[in-house]
Design a protein around this motif. Structure first.
Motif, PDB file in Angstrom:
ATOM      1  N   ALA A 194       0.743  -1.235   0.079  1.00 17.43           N
ATOM      2  CA  ALA A 194       0.048   0.105   0.052  1.00 17.43           C
ATOM      3  C   ALA A 194       0.829   1.282   0.046  1.00 17.43           C
ATOM      4  O   ALA A 194       0.314   2.268  -0.324  1.00 17.43           O
ATOM      5  CB  ALA A 194      -0.929  -0.073   0.999  1.00 17.43           C
ATOM      6  N   ASP A 195       2.157   1.315   0.364  1.00 15.97           N
ATOM      7  CA  ASP A 195       2.942   2.311   0.434  1.00 15.97           C
ATOM      8  C   ASP A 195       3.768   2.713  -0.880  1.00 15.97           C
ATOM      9  O   ASP A 195       4.286   3.843  -1.049  1.00 15.97           O
ATOM     10  CB  ASP A 195       3.939   2.086   1.388  1.00 15.97           C
ATOM     11  CG  ASP A 195       3.549   2.026   2.910  1.00 15.97           C
ATOM     12  OD1 ASP A 195       2.324   2.699   3.344  1.00 15.97           O
ATOM     13  OD2 ASP A 195       4.172   1.348   3.696  1.00 15.97           O
ATOM     14  N   VAL A 196       3.734   1.779  -1.970  1.00 17.98           N
ATOM     15  CA  VAL A 196       4.191   1.688  -3.209  1.00 17.98           C
ATOM     16  C   VAL A 196       3.456   3.297  -3.824  1.00 17.98           C
ATOM     17  O   VAL A 196       2.326   3.424  -3.936  1.00 17.98           O
ATOM     18  CB  VAL A 196       4.247   0.705  -4.156  1.00 17.98           C
ATOM     19  CG1 VAL A 196       4.835   1.061  -5.366  1.00 17.98           C
ATOM     20  CG2 VAL A 196       4.950  -0.529  -3.418  1.00 17.98           C
ATOM     21  N   PRO A 197       4.478   4.140  -4.297  1.00 17.46           N
ATOM     22  CA  PRO A 197       3.871   5.133  -5.055  1.00 17.46           C
ATOM     23  C   PRO A 197       3.102   5.007  -6.145  1.00 17.46           C
ATOM     24  O   PRO A 197       3.545   3.959  -6.930  1.00 17.46           O
ATOM     25  CB  PRO A 197       4.920   6.239  -5.099  1.00 17.46           C
ATOM     26  CG  PRO A 197       6.062   5.562  -5.423  1.00 17.46           C
ATOM     27  CD  PRO A 197       5.733   4.410  -4.410  1.00 17.46           C
ATOM     28  N   VAL A 198       2.376   5.834  -6.675  1.00 16.86           N
ATOM     29  CA  VAL A 198       1.868   5.811  -8.037  1.00 16.86           C
ATOM     30  C   VAL A 198       2.956   6.116  -9.097  1.00 16.86           C
ATOM     31  O   VAL A 198       3.598   7.439  -8.911  1.00 16.86           O
ATOM     32  CB  VAL A 198       0.439   6.800  -8.184  1.00 16.86           C
ATOM     33  CG1 VAL A 198       0.344   6.631  -9.666  1.00 16.86           C
ATOM     34  CG2 VAL A 198      -0.321   6.306  -7.266  1.00 16.86           C
ATOM     35  N   LEU A 199       3.336   5.530 -10.082  1.00 21.89           N
ATOM     36  CA  LEU A 199       4.240   5.795 -11.087  1.00 21.89           C
ATOM     37  C   LEU A 199       3.854   5.649 -12.338  1.00 21.89           C
ATOM     38  O   LEU A 199       3.048   4.971 -12.861  1.00 21.89           O
ATOM     39  CB  LEU A 199       5.440   4.804 -10.853  1.00 21.89           C
ATOM     40  CG  LEU A 199       6.300   4.846  -9.583  1.00 21.89           C
ATOM     41  CD1 LEU A 199       7.573   3.997  -9.621  1.00 21.89           C
ATOM     42  CD2 LEU A 199       6.887   6.182  -9.394  1.00 21.89           C
ATOM     43  N   ASP A 200       4.213   6.847 -13.321  1.00 26.80           N
ATOM     44  CA  ASP A 200       4.162   6.701 -14.534  1.00 26.80           C
ATOM     45  C   ASP A 200       5.584   6.670 -15.144  1.00 26.80           C
ATOM     46  O   ASP A 200       6.472   7.810 -14.943  1.00 26.80           O
ATOM     47  CB  ASP A 200       3.465   7.842 -15.143  1.00 26.80           C
ATOM     48  CG  ASP A 200       1.839   7.899 -15.061  1.00 26.80           C
ATOM     49  OD1 ASP A 200       1.231   7.031 -15.144  1.00 26.80           O
ATOM     50  OD2 ASP A 200       1.351   9.123 -14.822  1.00 26.80           O
ATOM     51  N   VAL A 201       6.150   5.427 -15.542  1.00 31.98           N
ATOM     52  CA  VAL A 201       7.162   5.272 -15.986  1.00 31.98           C
ATOM     53  C   VAL A 201       7.655   5.617 -17.671  1.00 31.98           C
ATOM     54  O   VAL A 201       6.649   5.163 -18.247  1.00 31.98           O
ATOM     55  CB  VAL A 201       7.975   3.832 -15.633  1.00 31.98           C
ATOM     56  CG1 VAL A 201       9.307   3.561 -16.008  1.00 31.98           C
ATOM     57  CG2 VAL A 201       7.844   3.564 -14.337  1.00 31.98           C
TER      58      VAL A 201
END
Length: 878
Positions: A489-496
Motif C-alpha cells: 500500500a505504500d508503493v507510490p503511483v508511477l508513470d514510467v
C-alpha cells in the motif's frame, strides 16, 4: 557605432548603453577605457579588413592577464545590456501591435491561440474546435542543465537595468537625469561584479530558478493568458460568465529530481526541493486568496449568500471557531469575505501541516472557491465571481499545491546494477551490505511516496529512464519501486516514461513500446489514466550520436511511427521533447517546431524541456513570457487542423527519398569525423571543454560517471556548448553540406525548403547557427590541436554547408532575409569577436606554455570570463 539596418530603438538604446559603459570605464581607469575603444574600433574594422583582424589579435595578445580580464568583463557587461535592448524592442513592438488591433476583430492576430482556435472553427466546426480546446495542454519542464553561464547576482542587476530602460520613454528633465544616474550605478555594479560565481549551486539552490520565475512571471502571467483568450472569445461577456479557456499550462521540473549522472541529487535533496516548492506556492496562494477576500466587501443585503455557502461557513465554524471568529470580526455582514479569509488561513495551516484545519489537497481548496464563486454568481455579483475568484481557481488548477510537477530521472544501467546487487545481497542487505547507489535508488522511491502524500500524486508521479533499450528497463523500475517498501500500500503511483536518445533506440522505439504496454503494471496504469502514455525523445544524444541532419530526420520518422502505433493501440499519446536552446539540441522557435511535427504526434499536448539561458530568455519578462506561451500553445492547437496535418503528411511522403539521401550522406560524413583516431582528445584541445567543466553554473557534472570512455561518456551539453564557444557550432550543421552536395540538385532542395515544414525549420535553424560562426576565429581554435587534416576537414565542411544553405534560402549572407534578427546579430559580432579572440589566445597559452600555478589560475579565470561573455553575446548556446 557603425550604421547597420537595425530598428532605430535598438540602435539608440545600444548607443546609450555604450556611452554609459564608456563612462563607467573612464571613471574606473582611463587607460582601460582607451584599450576598450581601440579593441572595439579594430573589431568593427576587422569585419572587412584582414589587417585590422591581425591588429586586433596582436593587441589582445599583448595584454596582461589582469588587464585582459577587466576588458573582457566590460565587453561581457555590454552584451548583457545589448540583450536588454533587444528585449525592450520586442516588448514595445508587441505592445504597439496589440494596441493597433480593433476589438471588433473576430480573432486577435497578435494572440496565436485565438487565431488557431478561429482556424479550427473554420476547418472543423465549432463542436470539434471546442473538443480540441478542452484537451489542450502545454507542459514546459524546467531543468537544471548547466547552459546558463550567467550567475544569479548578475540576473538581478539585469532585471533592474531593464526596468530602468523601460521607464525612460515617459521621462524628461530631472526625472530622466535621475534615471541615467541609476543606470550608471547599476552598470558600474555590473562591471565590478565577477561574472563567475564563487561556487557551484546546490540542487536545492538551483530550485530558486523556478521560484524566481514563478514569482516574477508565471503566477500572474498564466491567468492573464487564460483571460486574454476569454476576452476575445466571449467579448463583452468575458468575466461575467463561466470561462471557456481551460487551465492548460502545467509546468514540470527536473531540478532536484534528475539524478542521471548527478550524485548531488539524492532522495534527501528531492524531499527538500519538493518542500520548498510546496511551501512557496501555498504562501502565494494564501496571499492571493487573502487579498481577494479582503476586497469581497459585498454585504448580505446586496449579495445574499447561497445555502451552499452558508453550509461551507458552518463547516468552517466547526473546524475552527478561532479562525471563523477572527474573520467574522472584520466581516460581520459580509459572509463571502469571511469565508474567503478563512480559506486563506486554512492554506497557511496547510503549510504548517496543522491537521485540524489544513487542506488535504488542492482539489478541496478549488471546491471551496467554487462554492464562493457559485454563491456570488447566484446573487448577481458575476463580475466578482468570474473575475478575481476565477483567477484564483485558474492559479490553483495550474500550480496546485506543488508549484511544478517534479519528474524523476535515472539511467537504465543504474537500475540494472541495483537489481543485480539486490539479487546478490537481498533487498534489506540480509546477505551482505548493499552498494550506496542501490540504497539511494530505493530511497528515491520512498522520497517519491512521501512527496505524493504531502503534495499530491501529481507532484511526483513521473519517472524517466535515460537510455531506455527495452521494455525490461521499464519493468526494472516497477520492480525496484516494489522492493523499496515492506507494504504494498505504500508503493507510490508511477508513470514510467521511456527516454529514447540514441539513434538505434529511436529506430527500435515502437518495438520497445509494444512490449512495454504488455507489462502488467503498465496495463493497470493505462486503465487508470484513460490509456494515456508518455514517451520522451532525446534531441541531444541523438544529435551527438549521428549528427544534426540525421538526428532531425530520425526523430521525425520516430515520432510519426510512434503516433501511428499509438493510434493502432488506442493510446492517448504524449510525446516529450528533450530540447535545448542550441540547434544541436533541437533548439529554435518552438512554435515552428510544433507545426512541423507528424500527424497525431502532438495530440493537443506539447511537452518539452526548458533549460539554461532559455528559461530566462523565454520567461524572464512577463510580456515576452506571455507571447511565448501564446505562440507555442497556438501552434499546439493549430497542429490538429486538417490543413496542417495534410501538409505535414503529404510533404513528408513527397520528400521521403530526399530525406533518405540526406540522412545517409550526412551521417556517414559526420561519423567519419568522430571516428577519426584521436578525435576526442583533439576536440578537448581545440575547444574550452575542460574550462567549461570548471564553470560553477550547475550542480551537474559534465560527465555521467558510469565508466564509459571518450565521447560516449561526455554529456551533450558541454559538447555543444564547447563548439559554440569556439565559434564553430559544429554540432548544429556538420554533415549537411556534404549531404546537399551528394544530392546535387539545388532546385529540388529549394522546393523542399519551400514546401516541407520540417526541412524549412531545420535549414532556418542551421542558417541562424551559421550566422554566429567565424572562420578566422575558428581557425585560431582549430590550430590549437596540431591536427591540420582534422582542422581542414571541419573548415571545408563549414564552407560547403554555408554555401548550400545560403543557396537554398536565397540569401547572400546568413539571415539576410530576417529583417531584425539578421542585422542585430551582425551588429553584435564585432563585440563577440573580441571575447572569442581573447579566449582562443588564452587557451593557446594554457595549452602550450610552462606556467606557474598562479599564472594558470589567472588564465583560467580570464577564459571563464570570456565564456560567460560569449554565451551572453551569442545566446542559445547550450
Amino acid at each position: 557605432m557603425p550604421a547597420l539596418d537595425v530598428p532605430e530603438s535598438i540602435a539608440e538604446n545600444m548607443d546609450l548603453f555604450l556611452r554609459l559603459v564608456r563612462n563607467v570605464l573612464g571613471e574606473f581607469d582611463p587607460d582601460l577605457l582607451e584599450t576598450f575603444d581601440v579593441l572595439l574600433s579594430d573589431a568593427f574594422r576587422a569585419g572587412v579588413d584582414e589587417t585590422a583582424f591581425q591588429d586586433l589579435t596582436r593587441i589582445i595578445d599583448g595584454l596582461s592577464e589582469e588587464r585582459a580580464t577587466l576588458v573582457m568583463r566590460a565587453f561581457t557587461a555590454y552584451f548583457h545590456l545589448a540583450n536588454i535592448c533587444e528585449e525592450n524592442y520586442r516588448v514595445t513592438s508587441l505592445r504597439a501591435r496589440e494596441s493597433a488591433v480593433p476589438t471588433s476583430e473576430p480573432a486577435d492576430p497578435v494572440n496565436d491561440i485565438t487565431m488557431a482556435y478561429r482556424q479550427l472553427v473554420d476547418e472543423c466546426g465549432r463542436g470539434r474546435a471546442i473538443a480540441l480546446l478542452s484537451r489542450l495542454e502545454f507542459r514546459p519542464v524546467f531543468t537544471a542543465h548547466p547552459t546558463e553561464a550567467r550567475r544569479k547576482a548578475v540576473e538581478g542587476k539585469i532585471r533592474r537595468i531593464a526596468d530602468l530602460l523601460g521607464e525612460r520613454g515617459g521621462l524628461s528633465g530631472v526625472a530622466l537625469a535621475e534615471n541615467e544616474r541609476r543606470l550608471l550605478q547599476e552598470i558600474d555594479a555590473l562591471f565590478r561584479t565577477s561574472p563567475i560565481a564563487h561556487k557551484k549551486p546546490t540542487p536545492v539552490e538551483e530550485a530558486d530558478t523556478i521560484v524566481d520565475i514563478f514569482d516574477s512571471t508565471l503566477f500572474d502571467m498564466v491567468p492573464d493568458v487564460y483571460r486574454r483568450f476569454d476576452d476575445w472569445e466571449l467579448g463583452e461577456k468575458a468575466g461575467t460568465v463561466p470561462p471557456v479557456c481551460p487551465a492548460f499550462f502545467h509546468p514540470g521540473s527536473w531540478i532536484g529530481s534528475d539524478r542521471d549522472g548527478n550524485p548531488n541529487v539524492t532522495a534527501r535533496v528531492s524531499r527538500q526541493v519538493a518542500e520548498k516548492f510546496r511551501c512557496h506556492v501555498l504562501e502565494r496562494l494564501a496571499d492571493a486568496t487573502q487579498a481577494c477576500g479582503r476586497n469581497l466587501t459585498l454585504d448580505a443585503i446586496s449579495t445574499p449568500p447561497s445555502e451552499q455557502l452558508m453550509n461551507l461557513w458552518s463547516h468552517q465554524v466547526e473546524m475552527s471557531e478561532a479562525l471563523t471568529a477572527r474573520a467574522l470580526g472584520v466581516s460581520a455582514s459580509e459572509l463571502h469575505r469571511a469565508t474567503m479569509l478563512v480559506i486563506a488561513e486554512r492554506l497557511r495551516a496547510t503549510i504548517d501541516r496543522t491537521a485540524d484545519v489544513m487542506y488535504a489537497s488542492a482539489e478541496d481548496y478549488i471546491a471551496d472557491l467554487r462554492v464562493v464563486q457559485s454563491s456570488l454568481a447566484r446573487a448577481g455579483a458575476v463580475r466578482t465571481a468570474y473575475g478575481p475568484v476565477q483567477r484564483l481557481i485558474w492559479q490553483a488548477q495550474t500550480f496546485g499545491f506543488h508549484l511544478v510537477e517534479m519528474e524523476f530521472r535515472q539511467h537504465s544501467l543504474v537500475h540494472r546494477r541495483a537489481l543485480a546487487d539486490i539479487e546478490e545481497h537481498g533487498r534489506w542487505g540480509e546477505r551482505g551490505e548493499l552498494e550506496p547507489m542501490t540504497r539511494e535508488v530505493l530511497d528515491t522511491f520512498r522520497a517519491i511516496a512521501q512527496i505524493q502524500r504531502k503534495n499530491g500524486v501529481n507532484a511526483a508521479r513521473r519517472y524517466i529512464i535515460s537510455f531506455t533499450k527495452s521494455a525490461e528497463d521499464v519493468a526494472n523500475v516497477y520492480r525496484l519501486a516494489h522492493l523499496a517498501f515492506a507494504h504494498e500500500a505504500d508503493v507510490p503511483v508511477l508513470d514510467v516514461i521511456p527516454l529514447f536518445e540514441q539513434v538505434e533506440d529511436l529506430e527500435n522505439a515502437v518495438a520497445t513500446l509494444d512490449a512495454m504496454i504488455r507489462l502488467p503494471e503498465v496495463q493497470r496504469r493505462l486503465d487508470q489514466t484513460g490509456r494515456r502514455l508518455e514517451v520522451m525523445l532525446g534531441y541531444s544524444d541523438s544529435s551527438k550520436d549521428a549528427g544534426p541532419t540525421s538526428a532531425t530526420l530520425v526523430l521525425h520518422a520516430t515520432q510519426g511511427a510512434i503516433a501511428r502505433w499509438a493510434e493502432e493501440n488506442s493510446i492517448d499519446l504524449v510525446l516529450m521533447h528533450g530540447r535545448g536552446g542550441a540547434v544541436g539540441r533541437g533548439g529554435g522557435p518552438a512554435n515552428r517546431a510544433v507545426l512541423s511535427q507528424p500527424k497525431g504526434s502532438v495530440n493537443c499536448c506539447f511537452k518539452l524541456t526548458e533549460q539554461g539561458e532559455v528559461i530566462f530568455a523565454r520567461y524572464g519578462n512577463p510580456t515576452l513570457a506571455r507571447r511565448h506561451v501564446e505562440s507555442v500553445v497556438g501552434a499546439t492547437l493549430l497542429q490538429s487542423a486538417p490543413s496542417i496535418e495534410w501538409t505535414n503528411t503529404n510533404t513528408t511522403e513527397k520528400y521521403a527519398d530526399l530525406a533518405h539521401e540526406l540522412n545517409e550522406a550526412s551521417r556517414e560524413h559526420y561519423l567519419d569525423l568522430l571516428h577519426t583516431e584521436g578525435f576526442a582528445e583533439w576536440f578537448s584541445t581545440v575547444t574550452p571543454l575542460t574550462e567549461v567543466g570548471l564553470m560553477p553554473i550547475g550542480s551537474r557534472p559534465a560527465k555521467r560517471g558510469l565508466g564509459a570512455k571518450s565521447l560516449d561518456d561526455l554529456r551533450t551539453i558541454p559538447w555543444i556548448f564547447s563548439w559554440s564557444q569556439a565559434r564553430i557550432n559544429l554540432a548544429a550543421w556538420y554533415g549537411l553540406g556534404t549531404a546537399c552536395e551528394r544530392v546535387g540538385d539545388l532546385e529540388r532542395l529549394r522546393a523542399a525548403y519551400a514546401e516541407w515544414p520540417l526541412f524549412t525549420t531545420f535549414v532556418d535553424n542551421v542558417e541562424m547557427s551559421l550566422s554566429k560562426v567565424d572562420e578566422r576565429i575558428a581557425r585560431l581554435y582549430l590550430g590549437l590541436g596540431n591536427r591540420e587534416e582534422l582542422a581542414e576537414k571541419v573548415v571545408q565542411e563549414m564552407e560547403l554547408t554555408r554555401r548550400w544553405v545560403l543557396a537554398i534560402v536565397g540569401d547572400e549572407w546568413p539571415l539576410q532575409h530576417r529583417r531584425v534578427l539578421g542585422p542585430v546579430i551582425r551588429m553584435r559580432l564585432p563585440f563577440v569577436n573580441v571575447l572569442s579572440v581573447t579566449q582562443a589566445l588564452a587557451l593557446r597559452r594554457l595549452r602550450g606554455e610552462e606556467l606557474t600555478p598562479e599564472q594558470r589560475d589567472r588564465l583560467t579565470y580570464l577564459i571563464l570570463c570570456t565564456v560567460s561573455g560569449v554565451a551572453a553575446g551569442l545566446q542559445n548556446t547550450g
